[in-house]
Design a protein around this motif. Structure first.
Motif, PDB file in Angstrom:
ATOM      1  N   ARG A 181       0.803  -1.405  -0.700  1.00 21.06           N
ATOM      2  CA  ARG A 181      -0.015  -0.066   0.104  1.00 21.06           C
ATOM      3  C   ARG A 181       0.665   1.310  -0.333  1.00 21.06           C
TER       4      ARG A 181
ATOM      5  N   HIS B 292      -5.010  -3.764  -5.237  1.00 22.23           N
ATOM      6  CA  HIS B 292      -4.775  -3.826  -4.517  1.00 22.23           C
ATOM      7  C   HIS B 292      -4.664  -5.854  -4.506  1.00 22.23           C
TER       8      HIS B 292
ATOM      9  N   GLY C 255      -4.211   4.030  -4.122  1.00 16.22           N
ATOM     10  CA  GLY C 255      -5.067   3.665  -5.200  1.00 16.22           C
ATOM     11  C   GLY C 255      -7.062   3.913  -5.545  1.00 16.22           C
ATOM     12  N   CYS C 256      -7.364   4.277  -4.005  1.00 16.30           N
ATOM     13  CA  CYS C 256      -8.191   3.948  -4.066  1.00 16.30           C
ATOM     14  C   CYS C 256      -8.964   6.107  -5.231  1.00 16.30           C
TER      15      CYS C 256
ATOM     16  N   SER D 192      -2.667   9.226   0.437  1.00 18.20           N
ATOM     17  CA  SER D 192      -3.475   7.546   0.357  1.00 18.20           C
ATOM     18  C   SER D 192      -2.343   7.236  -0.400  1.00 18.20           C
ATOM     19  N   CYS D 193      -2.237   6.082  -0.724  1.00 19.45           N
ATOM     20  CA  CYS D 193      -1.440   5.172  -1.851  1.00 19.45           C
ATOM     21  C   CYS D 193      -1.872   5.534  -3.228  1.00 19.45           C
TER      22      CYS D 193
ATOM     23  N   GLY E 172     -12.069   5.320   1.499  1.00 21.29           N
ATOM     24  CA  GLY E 172     -11.326   3.651   1.218  1.00 21.29           C
ATOM     25  C   GLY E 172     -11.038   3.870   2.858  1.00 21.29           C
ATOM     26  N   SER E 173     -10.371   2.227   2.818  1.00 21.13           N
ATOM     27  CA  SER E 173     -10.429   2.550   4.517  1.00 21.13           C
ATOM     28  C   SER E 173      -9.586   2.926   5.370  1.00 21.13           C
ATOM     29  N   CYS E 174      -8.596   3.336   4.576  1.00 18.55           N
ATOM     30  CA  CYS E 174      -7.489   4.716   5.360  1.00 18.55           C
ATOM     31  C   CYS E 174      -8.234   5.683   5.693  1.00 18.55           C
TER      32      CYS E 174
ATOM     33  N   GLY F 103     -13.432   0.033   1.808  1.00 22.80           N
ATOM     34  CA  GLY F 103     -12.798  -1.568   1.279  1.00 22.80           C
ATOM     35  C   GLY F 103     -11.111  -0.484   0.595  1.00 22.80           C
ATOM     36  N   CYS F 104     -11.083  -1.380  -0.331  1.00 29.59           N
ATOM     37  CA  CYS F 104      -9.109  -1.349   0.267  1.00 29.59           C
ATOM     38  C   CYS F 104      -8.827  -1.529  -1.417  1.00 29.59           C
ATOM     39  N   PRO F 105      -9.370  -0.434  -2.647  1.00 32.80           N
ATOM     40  CA  PRO F 105      -9.811  -0.035  -2.006  1.00 32.80           C
ATOM     41  C   PRO F 105     -11.021   0.069  -2.752  1.00 32.80           C
TER      42      PRO F 105
HETATM   43  S1  SF4 Z   1      -7.908   2.426   1.592  1.00 32.04           S
HETATM   44 FE1  SF4 Z   1      -6.463   1.199   0.731  1.00 32.04          FE
HETATM   45  S2  SF4 Z   1      -6.599   1.467  -1.520  1.00 32.04           S
HETATM   46 FE2  SF4 Z   1      -7.257   3.495  -0.544  1.00 32.04          FE
HETATM   47  S3  SF4 Z   1      -6.080   4.737  -0.396  1.00 32.04           S
HETATM   48 FE3  SF4 Z   1      -6.126   3.538   1.853  1.00 32.04          FE
HETATM   49  S4  SF4 Z   1      -4.935   2.302   1.581  1.00 32.04           S
HETATM   50 FE4  SF4 Z   1      -4.773   3.139  -0.903  1.00 32.04          FE
END
Ligand code: SF4
Lengths: 395, 177, 168
Positions: A69, A154, B37-38, B34-35, B100-102, B131-133
């Motif tokens: 991540r 992911h 992904g989202c 964020s990473c 997103g989860s984060c 969700g991730c994402p």
């Molecule tokens: S929820 Fe998961 S996919 Fe979305 S920004 Fe956070 S780490 Fe990335």
């Protein structure tokens, strides 16, 4: 070629926080003299989360998910770099089929990433139709990834010692069909990039970087290869199954923005070719080997080729359940350095494309841009303003 | 606000406002660490496969034109100030969707030193999309849930006080809700 | 494989005058332990021979004795690795700087792009990089307190990751 801090007259571009496909948001400061950029500097840290420290608090397995991540676009390759390092420390090797499957995911990821970039970079130049087309076609790859792993972004395909997901013949057939379609589309995009006059007008001879510059500035990945600085970890130091299923390195001579487009599209086509080769000769074996919970003390360096260039992991273990130190150097970090230098001497109007050209993972949303020219009052620009300014300028 | 509520034309006007808001919400997207992904999934909702513009949802740049803030990420310390600024620049009424989860809890980054751990620590969040994402469909559904709540007037009152970023002046004219 | 060996051998020969000791931890790696005074000369030697490129700068905190949490750490060292890559070969120049004199010379005059790595070193480890052109904050938040270096082992985040799922 200086990284001097900037003085009074500055044009501040916080390319930052707000936009969708951004990996390492940075805040740029440009000094402008009329139209021409005369200096640039960078501030990162908007997405700094403290992962390297966090890694020291987590077990090896937990870290796998954390590393994935770091970036949503290159998640598989981060995990691959990490598990390969850990496997090296533990003295085990993933079984051949697992390594081949790692390569499958890595190449699918490369296709998705390059298509994403193609769209974003085109958008920065005002070629929105190309943006929509390439993202539409990108969904084909996303479907493949979802079919293989159940998730679009992911995929979590890696385990320490192997992979989670297997490929079966039906899946491979479906992917083959998708790849045939993509290959056709990519040939079309290549044609657009090479022959569309407006496109060429905005990319040829822009942001040129010579081979010497690329080497000195530490450019990596397609950005470097477009400047004929030929190195690719997949070729130079094969990992996963790249020794059995090698890829051809794609390089270009020109070093300009146009070359970066061409290199990336050709690379995507190369990925498609290598995927087909893997599907035809997928080795048979189990998917995981056993790895001890405690990883023996030691240090290792693990390098892989992410879509954006060389990804570098330094992993140190003190023999416990948790790592002692994990250092991650992402490819974009290297390429920021090149932007700072490339920007100098170019028109302000070219900035969006030049920035997008190194693929630092940022795209089409809005960022605030402060413009302060010579002795006028500072103006606040949005990134969209700058982008429009660029598009209008070339109209 | 209290004075003219009962006037019929005022009620009609309110109806029109809600109708317009629900039919074409403008959203701004912000990445608070964020990473990505989202973020790529949010961007994917714009592209031909999902195409949210056909529902009147428009993702655009400036906070001053936005009704909805779609926010991702665990809110890094450096991004927090920017996030607050954007929130304050948005005109009332404004809504926040955490994706997103984060963004919900810090997610996988839980325990890292440079994060605030979730958007609801900083802003009042109306809709959470886990969700991730989350898939693009889930994000679109999140927006739909918000619109549904607006239409039926069931949006819960916000009680949270939002911090003012340093050097930021509170906007004078608060538009009535 | 022999060309890998040759590449590493060439680096070893180049660095012979500067290194204190040499080590081959893995097939493709060469670790060179240096005094910090020799760092610039060693980098220069690699550059002049066009040996590879600077891939990354890694810092590692090495507190001396085992330190109990909460106690003040005794004198430890920051070890810094300058990793150069050429093909599959990786050469790491390793220098150490004690906490009380955590300073290193900047290599920016030779390799301008090292600036990002050096700024990171300053912020995360509190190593003073002498002569680096830009010393403004790169990574940590503007509000981050001065003198707190997150990647030192003595730094413990307020809310640590426990690894247990939260109940209820
Ligand atoms: S929820 Fe998961 S996919 Fe979305 S920004 Fe956070 S780490 Fe990335």
């Amino acid at each position: 070629m200086s990284f001097e801090p900037l003085g009074e007259n500055r044009f501040i571009v916080p390319i930052g926080p707000q936009h969708p496909a951004l990996k390492e948001p940075g805040h740029f400061e440009f000094v402008v003299d009329g139209e021409i950029v005369t200096g640039a500097s960078v501030r990162l840290g908007y997405v700094h989360r403290g992962i390297e420290k966090g890694a020291e608090d987590r077990t090896w397995i937990q870290n796998l998910y954390l590393m994935e991540r770091i970036c949503g676009i290159c998640s598989h390759i981060h995990a691959t770099a990490f598990v390969q390092g850990v496997e090296k420390l533990a003295g085990v090797e993933a079984p051949p089929r697992a390594r081949a499957i790692r390569e499958v995911f890595a190449e699918l990821e490369r296709i998705h990433s390059h298509m994403l970039w193609l769209g974003v970079a085109a958008h920065e130049g005002g070629f929105d139709a190309l943006f929509m087309y390439s993202w539409r076609d990108r969904e084909v790859v996303m479907d493949m990834l979802e079919m293989l792993s159940g998730n679009r972004v992911h995929y979590s395909a890696n385990l320490i010692g192997g992979v989670k997901y297997d490929l079966n013949p039906e899946m491979m057939d479906k992917i083959r069909d998708g790849l045939n379609y993509l290959e056709e589309r990519l040939a079309h995009y290549l044609d657009v990039v090479n022959h569309d006059e407006t496109f060429i007008g905005r990319t040829r001879g822009i942001g040129t970087m010579t081979r010497e510059q690329a080497q000195l500035l530490g450019a990596v990945g397609p950005t470097a290869r477009a400047s004929n600085f030929a190195f690719d970890v997949r070729v130079d130091a094969p990992y996963a199954a790249y020794a059995e299923f090698p890829v051809e390195m794609v390089v270009a001579q020109e070093g300009d923005l146009h070359a970066r487009f061409v290199v990336r599209i050709l690379e995507t086509m190369e990925s498609i070719r290598v995927l087909r080769r893997i599907f035809d000769n997928l080795p048979e074996s189990e998917l995981v080997t056993r790895v001890p919970r405690r990883i023996p003390a030691g240090e290792t360096i693990s390098r892989v080729e992410a879509p954006r260039g060389e990804l570098f992991y330094f992993i140190a273990s003190s023999g416990g359940e948790k790592p002692e130190r994990v250092k991650v150097r992402t490819p974009s970090l290297c390429n920021w350095g090149t932007v700072i230098t490339l920007a100098v001497g170019h028109k302000l109007a070219d900035m969006p494309m030049i920035l997008a050209g190194i693929d630092p993972c940022f795209s089409c949303n809005d960022r605030l841009v402060m413009v302060k020219r010579n002795h006028q009052d500072p103006q606040v620009w949005t990134w969209a303003d700058l982008r429009n300014y660029g598009i209008e300028y070339y109209r | 606000m209290g004075l003219e509520v009962s006037k019929p034309w005022q009620q009609a006007l309110d109806k029109i406002r809600t109708w317009a808001r629900v039919n074409s919400p403008w959203a701004i997207h912000f990445n608070s660490g964020s990473c990505n992904g989202c973020d790529i999934e949010i961007l994917a909702t714009l592209t031909p496969r999902y195409d949210v513009e056909r529902f009147g949802i428009k993702l655009q740049g400036s906070p001053r034109h936005a009704d909805v803030l779609i926010c991702t990420g665990p809110v890094s310390l450096q991004a927090k100030d920017r996030l607050l600024r954007i929130y304050w620049q948005m005109p009332e009424p404004k809504f926040v969707i955490a994706v997103g989860s984060c963004g919900l809890s810090g997610g996988v980054f839980h325990g890292c030193y440079n994060i605030v751990k979730g958007i609801d620590e900083v802003l009042p969040v109306d809709v959470f999309v886990p969700g991730c994402p989350p898939r693009p469909e889930a994000i679109i559904y999140g927006v739909a849930v918000l619109l549904e709540a607006l239409k039926s007037g069931k949006r819960p009152e916000r009680t949270m006080t939002v911090e003012l970023p340093a050097g930021f002046e509170k906007p004078q004219a608060e538009v009535r809700q | 494989m022999s060309s890998l060996e040759e590449t590493l051998q060439r680096a070893e020969n180049l660095l012979q005058p500067y290194g204190q000791s040499f080590n081959r931890p893995e097939l493709n790696r060469l670790d060179v332990y240096l005094q910090r005074e020799n760092l610039l000369a060693a980098v220069q030697a690699l550059l002049e021979a066009r040996w590879g490129y600077l891939s990354t700068i890694t810092g590692i905190d090495r507190p001396s004795a085992a330190v109990e949490e909460g106690q003040t750490p005794t004198e430890g060292e920051i070890e810094v690795l300058y990793s150069f890559c050429s093909g599959a070969a990786v050469v790491s120049l390793r220098v150490r700087a004690p906490y009380s004199d955590a300073a290193l010379p900047s290599i920016c005059p030779l390799i301008p792009s090292a600036t990002l790595g050096e700024r990171e070193l300053m912020e995360m480890f509190g190593v003073k990089v002498e002569g680096t052109p830009d010393t403004s904050r790169l990574i940590l938040a503007d509000s981050w307190p001065e003198g707190v270096y997150p990647l030192r082992k003595s730094f413990v985040p307020a809310a640590r990751f426990s690894g247990e799922a939260k109940g209820g």
